[in-house]
Design a protein around this motif. Structure first.
Motif, mmCIF file in Angstrom:
data_model
loop_
_atom_site.group_PDB
_atom_site.id
_atom_site.type_symbol
_atom_site.label_atom_id
_atom_site.label_comp_id
_atom_site.label_asym_id
_atom_site.label_seq_id
_atom_site.Cartn_x
_atom_site.Cartn_y
_atom_site.Cartn_z
ATOM 1 N N HIS A 45 0.413 6.304 7.146
ATOM 2 C CA HIS A 45 -0.794 6.471 6.329
ATOM 3 C C HIS A 45 -1.149 7.939 6.106
ATOM 4 O O HIS A 45 -1.406 8.359 4.973
ATOM 5 N N GLU B 263 1.537 1.029 1.186
ATOM 6 C CA GLU B 263 0.624 2.018 0.604
ATOM 7 C C GLU B 263 1.089 2.523 -0.760
ATOM 8 O O GLU B 263 0.352 3.262 -1.419
ATOM 9 N N SER B 264 2.259 2.151 -1.183
ATOM 10 C CA SER B 264 2.704 2.518 -2.533
ATOM 11 C C SER B 264 2.272 1.494 -3.577
ATOM 12 O O SER B 264 2.539 1.687 -4.761
ATOM 13 N N ARG B 265 1.603 0.454 -3.166
ATOM 14 C CA ARG B 265 1.189 -0.600 -4.095
ATOM 15 C C ARG B 265 -0.116 -0.224 -4.796
ATOM 16 O O ARG B 265 -0.941 0.507 -4.245
ATOM 17 N N PRO B 266 -0.332 -0.756 -5.999
ATOM 18 C CA PRO B 266 -1.502 -0.327 -6.804
ATOM 19 C C PRO B 266 -2.840 -0.645 -6.164
ATOM 20 O O PRO B 266 -3.802 0.110 -6.341
ATOM 21 N N TYR B 267 -2.969 -1.759 -5.436
ATOM 22 C CA TYR B 267 -4.290 -2.111 -4.914
ATOM 23 C C TYR B 267 -4.765 -1.122 -3.851
ATOM 24 O O TYR B 267 -5.973 -1.030 -3.576
ATOM 25 N N ILE B 268 -3.849 -0.377 -3.226
ATOM 26 C CA ILE B 268 -4.274 0.660 -2.292
ATOM 27 C C ILE B 268 -4.964 1.793 -3.053
ATOM 28 O O ILE B 268 -5.987 2.325 -2.601
ATOM 29 N N GLU B 269 -4.421 2.159 -4.213
ATOM 30 C CA GLU B 269 -5.068 3.183 -5.040
ATOM 31 C C GLU B 269 -6.432 2.722 -5.513
ATOM 32 O O GLU B 269 -7.396 3.497 -5.548
ATOM 33 N N ARG B 270 -6.548 1.448 -5.894
ATOM 34 C CA ARG B 270 -7.845 0.926 -6.316
ATOM 35 C C ARG B 270 -8.845 0.962 -5.162
ATOM 36 O O ARG B 270 -10.023 1.265 -5.350
ATOM 37 N N SER B 271 -8.367 0.644 -3.942
ATOM 38 C CA SER B 271 -9.265 0.685 -2.787
ATOM 39 C C SER B 271 -9.764 2.096 -2.529
ATOM 40 O O SER B 271 -10.941 2.298 -2.223
ATOM 41 N N ARG B 272 -8.867 3.083 -2.666
ATOM 42 C CA ARG B 272 -9.302 4.473 -2.485
ATOM 43 C C ARG B 272 -10.295 4.871 -3.571
ATOM 44 O O ARG B 272 -11.286 5.575 -3.301
ATOM 45 N N ALA B 273 -10.059 4.444 -4.801
ATOM 46 C CA ALA B 273 -10.946 4.806 -5.905
ATOM 47 C C ALA B 273 -12.337 4.191 -5.734
ATOM 48 O O ALA B 273 -13.340 4.767 -6.171
#
Length: 323
Positions: free
Chosen positions: A144, A207-217
């Motif tokens: 992470h 962590e390379s999946r899109p929903y991780i980016e959405r969670s950070r956003a």
């Protein structure tokens, strides 16, 4: 035209009270739905697991051994470990009274085997839990945070990987006091690197999946992402790895006991092998002193390995493990 009587008709169900509407019936609460999903996932897992014949055999063997370990005090009694009240002569051959013979003190080997089951399984389970917990924590955090932290922690992991696990365990068991907790600690802190490597690779994939980016956003912090998104996705891998680590822990415990580095007052399968070696069972040909504990260690390690491979195949069908 709708009359006032039709509007207040108690026989007519209101749309918001229909059973199909989530949240209106107590059984449809989010917690109940989560429990229902977990039950369905467990049933689906069991349906797939029971198609693996080797996994079922391993599970049946472990169930029998666990039952014997739990009922050992009822089957043989605590006094069967006593050296002063031994019922037989030293190193007697198998007979109707002693099905597996006796040890060098005249104690029944069958009774000692049952008591040793409790110690070996306890050490294997607790050491495997400690090892997997350390490996999972290091693997998730290294995958992470990345950067310098991941570089340092993975170099330490590589150092543990290249060092022989047994040598490190022997060193710890030699320095610390001889007890069952020392054995568990020595095994747990030396067998985690493989789990850490596997979990880190899975964490990087998650962590390379899109929903991780959405969670950070949306404002998700490090703790939220690791506990709510990464950990549930790596748990199947951790579960399969745990069953494989247990067999390794049992073998390592037996080795440490055989080398005389465990608590001598506790009966275990490895300790019985050590007693047989000290009593000269190898040179005198007393096979009944050596064979039972050695076979028990091999059977339990094989059973856990079969279960682990079956679980790994169910959770990751791409592996194509033969049934």
């Amino acid at each position: 035209m709708t009359t006032s009587l039709e509007k207040s008709d108690p026989q007519k169900p209101d749309d918001e009270s229909l059973p199909g509407k989530p949240g209106t019936v107590p059984g449809d609460s989010p917690r109940a739905l989560a429990r229902a999903r977990r039950r369905q996932a467990a049933l689906r897992f069991w349906r797939q697991y029971r198609t693996h014949r080797a996994g079922l055999v391993g599970l049946a063997v472990l169930a029998v051994i666990a039952l014997l370990a739990l009922t050992a005090p009822l089957l043989v009694g605590a006094d069967s470990q006593s050296v002063t009240n031994a019922p037989g002569g030293p190193m007697e051959a198998p007979s109707s009274e002693f099905p597996l013979g006796t040890d060098q003190f005249g104690r029944s080997l069958l009774a000692l085997m049952l008591w040793g089951t409790r110690v070996s399984l306890t050490v294997g389970l607790l050491a495997a839990f400690l090892s997997v917990a350390i490996g999972t924590l290091i693997g998730i955090t290294a995958g992470h945070f990345k950067g310098w932290y991941a570089t340092v922690i993975m170099r330490v992991t590589d150092w543990f990987l290249v060092m022989p696990t047994l040598v490190l365990a022997i060193a710890l068991a030699t320095v610390l006091s001889r007890s069952i907790w020392t054995t568990i600690l020595a095994i747990g802190v030396t067998t985690w690197p493989t789990t850490a490597r596997l979990v880190r690779a899975q964490t990087l994939s998650v962590e390379s999946r899109p929903y991780i980016e959405r969670s950070r956003a949306l404002g998700g912090g490090h703790r939220h992402i690791m506990s709510r998104h990464v950990l549930p996705n790596v748990m199947p891998l951790v579960l399969a790895q745990t069953t494989l680590v247990i067999s390794t822990a049992i073998l390592t415990e037996a080795t440490l006991a055989f080398l005389g580095l465990s608590d001598p007052t506790i009966v275990s399968w490895g300790g019985l092998l050590q007693d047989a070696r000290e009593a000269g069972a190898v040179s005198s040909g007393n096979w009944w002193y050596l064979a039972p504990p050695g076979l028990a260690i091999a059977v339990v390690a094989l059973a856990f390995t079969l279960c682990g491979r079956a679980i790994e195949s169910v959770l990751n069908p791409k592996l194509g493990v033969s049934r």
